[in-house]
Design an enzyme around this catalytic site. Structure first.
Site, PDB file in Angstrom:
ATOM      1  CG  HIS A   1      -0.354   0.081   2.511  1.00  0.00           C
ATOM      2  ND1 HIS A   1       0.277  -0.996   3.103  1.00  0.00           N
ATOM      3  CD2 HIS A   1      -0.250   1.108   3.375  1.00  0.00           C
ATOM      4  CE1 HIS A   1       0.728  -0.626   4.286  1.00  0.00           C
ATOM      5  NE2 HIS A   1       0.425   0.652   4.468  1.00  0.00           N
TER       6      HIS A   1
ATOM      7  CG  HIS B   1      -0.290   4.572   4.415  1.00  0.00           C
ATOM      8  ND1 HIS B   1      -0.857   3.700   5.298  1.00  0.00           N
ATOM      9  CD2 HIS B   1      -1.307   5.328   3.926  1.00  0.00           C
ATOM     10  CE1 HIS B   1      -2.163   3.909   5.341  1.00  0.00           C
ATOM     11  NE2 HIS B   1      -2.457   4.891   4.518  1.00  0.00           N
TER      12      HIS B   1
ATOM     13  CG  ASP C   1       4.599   3.631   7.004  1.00  0.00           C
ATOM     14  OD1 ASP C   1       3.670   3.864   6.203  1.00  0.00           O
ATOM     15  OD2 ASP C   1       4.485   2.827   7.946  1.00  0.00           O
ATOM     16  CG  HIS C   2       4.165   0.529   3.977  1.00  0.00           C
ATOM     17  ND1 HIS C   2       4.262  -0.808   4.240  1.00  0.00           N
ATOM     18  CD2 HIS C   2       3.673   1.100   5.099  1.00  0.00           C
ATOM     19  CE1 HIS C   2       3.855  -1.045   5.476  1.00  0.00           C
ATOM     20  NE2 HIS C   2       3.489   0.098   6.015  1.00  0.00           N
TER      21      HIS C   2
END
Length: 123
Positions: A69, A71, A73-74
């Site tokens: 996904h 976000h 932080d990914h």
């Protein structure tokens, strides 16, 4: 310094150095395989992190980058990992906005510029 933890015979984990109330000790990035690898969720942009990860995996070939996904932080570090390895990115694309009738502070955490090389479909 990158610390890679062996989870099973074909799964390793690296915790990105981005601890917070949302990521706990940091975002988990997973390395799947031996020799020819898939990296799942390489994490946020943190200076030096991706080059250190590539160096720690020296002698192995990162072939695929999978984003679960988008976000912040990914997915953002996928671009740097792709540049260093020539691996393609795979993802279903932008995560969905499910509620438009109320303010959603988590939508600000979306990496809205991410576009995968290969778009996966949910079925």
């Amino acid at each position: 310094m990158i610390k890679i933890k062996q989870i099973s015979a074909n799964i390793r984990r690296v915790t990105c150095p981005n601890p917070s109330k949302f990521t706990f000790k940091g975002t988990n990035c997973f390395i799947i395989g031996q020799g020819n690898l898939t990296v799942i969720d390489p994490g946020p942009i943190i200076e030096g992190f991706i080059p250190a990860l590539v160096k720690a995996l020296d002698g192995e070939n990162i072939r695929y980058i999978l984003i679960t996904h988008t976000h912040h932080d990914h997915s953002p570090a996928a671009a740097e990992l792709k540049q260093l390895t020539n691996a393609k990115t795979y993802s279903a694309g932008q995560h969905g906005v499910y509620r438009t009738d109320i303010p959603n502070p988590f939508e600000a955490s979306g990496d809205w510029g991410f576009v995968p090389d290969v778009h996966l479909k949910y079925e």
